[in-house]
Design an enzyme around this catalytic site. Structure first.
Site, PDB file in Angstrom:
ATOM      1  N   TYR A  64       0.849  -1.308   0.058  1.00  0.00           N
ATOM      2  CA  TYR A  64      -0.123  -0.046  -0.095  1.00  0.00           C
ATOM      3  C   TYR A  64       1.006   1.312   0.003  1.00  0.00           C
ATOM      4  O   TYR A  64       1.779   1.255   0.878  1.00  0.00           O
ATOM      5  CB  TYR A  64      -0.778   0.049   1.122  1.00  0.00           C
ATOM      6  CG  TYR A  64      -2.191   0.305   0.775  1.00  0.00           C
ATOM      7  CD1 TYR A  64      -2.737   1.492   0.047  1.00  0.00           C
ATOM      8  CD2 TYR A  64      -3.326  -0.923   0.855  1.00  0.00           C
ATOM      9  CE1 TYR A  64      -4.125   1.438  -0.439  1.00  0.00           C
ATOM     10  CE2 TYR A  64      -4.711  -0.778   0.449  1.00  0.00           C
ATOM     11  CZ  TYR A  64      -5.013   0.452  -0.290  1.00  0.00           C
ATOM     12  OH  TYR A  64      -6.218   0.607  -0.557  1.00  0.00           O
ATOM     13  N   GLU A  97      -0.130   5.059  -0.473  1.00  0.00           N
ATOM     14  CA  GLU A  97      -0.867   6.248  -0.872  1.00  0.00           C
ATOM     15  C   GLU A  97       0.204   7.641  -0.844  1.00  0.00           C
ATOM     16  O   GLU A  97       0.969   7.441   0.159  1.00  0.00           O
ATOM     17  CB  GLU A  97      -2.010   6.621   0.014  1.00  0.00           C
ATOM     18  CG  GLU A  97      -3.229   5.815  -0.111  1.00  0.00           C
ATOM     19  CD  GLU A  97      -4.403   5.920   0.824  1.00  0.00           C
ATOM     20  OE1 GLU A  97      -5.544   5.369   0.496  1.00  0.00           O
ATOM     21  OE2 GLU A  97      -4.107   6.590   1.794  1.00  0.00           O
ATOM     22  N   ASP A 144      -4.094  14.385 -25.689  1.00  0.00           N
ATOM     23  CA  ASP A 144      -4.336  12.989 -25.174  1.00  0.00           C
ATOM     24  C   ASP A 144      -3.535  11.861 -26.199  1.00  0.00           C
ATOM     25  O   ASP A 144      -4.183  11.768 -27.301  1.00  0.00           O
ATOM     26  CB  ASP A 144      -5.908  12.606 -25.191  1.00  0.00           C
ATOM     27  CG  ASP A 144      -6.151  11.073 -24.641  1.00  0.00           C
ATOM     28  OD1 ASP A 144      -5.103  10.397 -24.252  1.00  0.00           O
ATOM     29  OD2 ASP A 144      -7.251  10.863 -24.544  1.00  0.00           O
ATOM     30  N   LYS A 173      -0.143   0.110 -25.068  1.00  0.00           N
ATOM     31  CA  LYS A 173      -0.363   0.421 -26.617  1.00  0.00           C
ATOM     32  C   LYS A 173       1.145   0.507 -27.397  1.00  0.00           C
ATOM     33  O   LYS A 173       2.034  -0.479 -26.908  1.00  0.00           O
ATOM     34  CB  LYS A 173      -1.233   1.721 -26.804  1.00  0.00           C
ATOM     35  CG  LYS A 173      -2.551   1.797 -26.165  1.00  0.00           C
ATOM     36  CD  LYS A 173      -3.487   3.002 -26.522  1.00  0.00           C
ATOM     37  CE  LYS A 173      -4.625   2.775 -25.831  1.00  0.00           C
ATOM     38  NZ  LYS A 173      -5.592   3.974 -25.949  1.00  0.00           N
ATOM     39  N   ARG A 175      -0.596  -2.202 -18.519  1.00  0.00           N
ATOM     40  CA  ARG A 175      -1.664  -1.448 -18.809  1.00  0.00           C
ATOM     41  C   ARG A 175      -1.637  -0.300 -17.704  1.00  0.00           C
ATOM     42  O   ARG A 175      -1.343  -0.453 -16.563  1.00  0.00           O
ATOM     43  CB  ARG A 175      -3.131  -2.016 -18.505  1.00  0.00           C
ATOM     44  CG  ARG A 175      -3.397  -3.439 -19.400  1.00  0.00           C
ATOM     45  CD  ARG A 175      -4.444  -3.889 -19.353  1.00  0.00           C
ATOM     46  NE  ARG A 175      -5.301  -2.888 -20.118  1.00  0.00           N
ATOM     47  CZ  ARG A 175      -5.308  -3.128 -21.347  1.00  0.00           C
ATOM     48  NH1 ARG A 175      -4.595  -3.860 -22.176  1.00  0.00           N
ATOM     49  NH2 ARG A 175      -5.725  -2.104 -22.333  1.00  0.00           N
TER      50      ARG A 175
HETATM   51  C1  PLP Z   1      -6.933   4.290 -25.180  1.00  0.00           C
HETATM   52  C2  PLP Z   1      -6.926   5.521 -25.166  1.00  0.00           C
HETATM   53  C3  PLP Z   1      -7.412   6.217 -23.826  1.00  0.00           C
HETATM   54  C4  PLP Z   1      -7.940   5.201 -22.676  1.00  0.00           C
HETATM   55  O1  PLP Z   1      -7.164   4.356 -22.121  1.00  0.00           O
HETATM   56  P1  PLP Z   1      -7.721   3.395 -21.016  1.00  0.00           P
HETATM   57  O2  PLP Z   1      -6.496   2.636 -20.366  1.00  0.00           O
HETATM   58  O3  PLP Z   1      -8.257   2.379 -21.732  1.00  0.00           O
HETATM   59  O4  PLP Z   1      -8.661   4.087 -20.126  1.00  0.00           O
HETATM   60  C5  PLP Z   1      -7.857   7.411 -23.559  1.00  0.00           C
HETATM   61  N1  PLP Z   1      -7.511   8.407 -24.782  1.00  0.00           N
HETATM   62  C6  PLP Z   1      -7.269   7.870 -26.092  1.00  0.00           C
HETATM   63  C7  PLP Z   1      -7.132   8.809 -27.079  1.00  0.00           C
HETATM   64  C8  PLP Z   1      -6.879   6.659 -26.084  1.00  0.00           C
HETATM   65  O5  PLP Z   1      -6.417   6.177 -27.374  1.00  0.00           O
END
Ligand code: PLP
Length: 418
Positions: free
Chosen positions: A60, A62, A206, A235, A241
């Site tokens: 843990y 935080e 993003d 990705k 993740r």
């Molecule tokens: C994949 C993605 C997310 C979200 O990622 P998660 O881990 O699935 O929450 C947010 N914005 C964009 C543009 C993405 O391609």
């Protein structure tokens, strides 16, 4: 398929819970014998998986290194500092927060820093490739903020920059979001910065999809332009993740407070350690070469699909992902996805800039990690085309996919004989 001690140390899981062990092996087999063409997926290294499966999962923690709400954090603090330092160095950022549990959590925290409920935000519309967190009515973003959406041009699929500028002037948003789940081209961050400055808006990038390419030098970086950069660590970046946030020093404290305690509780230290491993890998020459190959592979796939008669959105790609319309072959995206799944080729459908039909979205991050190159892309494109034209039966194509993936095992360490 036999499992080495690496995946199932001393057979603990198989002995205690054979039911679950079977599921785990089934998924390893699926990933190893089908083609992973989902643009958001990749194969992490065994080192990343080792960190994820480590006792750091028990801790843990935080708060932040040196300022935790729990005792016993002196060792995990070192792991988080390492992850932060590596992320800052990799992306040339003044500040990095590596605690976000996912890409969506990172976006939520970015909004928490810069926005108040009811604020207007300008982002790529969902039908044009915006993410759920860019104003979907089913998501917190659409419920709590007033999103207005710019689009891509119907004929070419490129972001309509004039529309972005016009909408920014009309709506005077508090923030502009650039980033997409399906845009195959580089994003012009300098343009978005200029428009944001003109209307006094913050710029949020993003960059969940291209951030791995950025790390390898194969795509332009949003870091010099955006007030806050959100990304995933999975990705193309090929980590666990999870999410991360980059920003300048002036927003550092607010970003950290927006992640913890505003939107999250305890940090997931096993995941943060795995992020550190991935950032270390992404800083190597080998990873830079990998990202160049990812793009070369996507370009080759796009060219081959175009030559086979499919419509390639934007005419090609700059990145790891491509969007194609299989309609000229006589099938729509939904039907195509099903046919290809039966043949062992896994991909997504997505919206198309023209009309209501759905297209196919593919990415080359995973197959490139397996070691596939242009020749294999030609082979995959030919297989996809033959299946969609009805020239090859699913069973025959499935056998060819098995043969191909058998030559490029994603986890040779875990499998014997593929
Ligand atoms: C994949 C993605 C997310 C979200 O990622 P998660 O881990 O699935 O929450 C947010 N914005 C964009 C543009 C993405 O391609």
């Amino acid at each position: 398929m036999a499992v080495t001690p690496t995946l199932d140390e001393a057979g603990v899981l198989s002995r205690q819970d054979p039911e679950l062990a079977e599921i785990l092996l089934g998924e390893l087999d699926r990933q190893s014998t089908t083609l992973q063409l989902i643009a958001a997926e990749n194969f992490t290294s065994p080192a990343v998986l080792a960190a994820l499966g480590s006792p750091l999962a028990n801790k843990y923690a935080e708060g932040y290194p040196g300022a935790r709400y729990h005792g016993g954090c002196e060792i995990v603090d070192v792991a988080e500092r390492l992850a932060v330092d590596r992320a800052k160095a990799l992306f040339g950022a003044e500040h990095a927060n590596v605690q976000s549990h996912s890409g969506s959590s990172a976006v939520l925290a970015a909004y928490a820093v810069l926005l108040r409920p009811g604020d207007t935000v300008l982002a790529l519309g969902l039908p044009h490739g915006g993410h759920l967190t860019h104003g979907s009515p089913a998501n917190f973003s659409g419920r709590w903020f007033d999103f207005v959406g710019y689009g891509v041009e119907a004929d070419c699929g490129l972001i309509d920059h004039e529309q972005v500028r016009a909408m920014a002037r009309t709506h005077r948003p508090k923030a502009i979001v650039c980033g997409s789940i399906a845009y195959p081209r580089h994003i012009d961050y300098a343009f978005f910065r200029e428009v944001a400055d003109e209307v006094g808006a913050y710029l949020i990038a993003d960059a969940a999809h291209p951030m791995g390419l950025v790390a390898g030098g194969a795509a332009p970086s949003p870091v010099p332009y955006a007030d806050i950069v959100c990304a995933t660590t999975h990705k193309v970046l090929r980590g666990p993740r999870g999410g991360m946030i980059l920003c300048g020093g002036e927003l550092a404290e607010r970003v950290d407070r927006a992640v913890f305690p505003f939107t999250q509780g305890g940090a997931q230290m096993h995941s943060i350690a795995a992020k550190a491993v991935a950032f270390g890998e992404a800083a190597t020459d080998g990873f830079a070469r990998y990202t160049r190959q990812v793009v070369a592979n996507a370009r080759r796939l796009a060219a081959a699909f175009g030559a086979a008669g499919m419509t390639v959105v934007t005419g090609g790609t700059d990145t790891h992902l491509l969007v194609v319309d299989p309609a000229p072959l006589g099938v729509d995206g939904r039907v195509a996805r099903g046919l290809l799944a039966a043949a062992g080729m896994v991909l997504d459908t997505c919206a198309l800039p023209h009309g209501d039909a759905r297209g196919l979205r593919l990415g080359t991050a995973a197959v490139t990690t397996q070691g596939m190159a242009e020749m294999e892309m030609e082979y995959i494109a030919a297989l996809v085309t033959a299946v969609l034209r009805g020239e090859t039966e699913a069973r025959t194509a499935r056998a060819e996919v098995r043969e191909l993936t058998g030559r490029f095992p994603p986890y040779p360490l875990y499998t014997q004989g593929g």
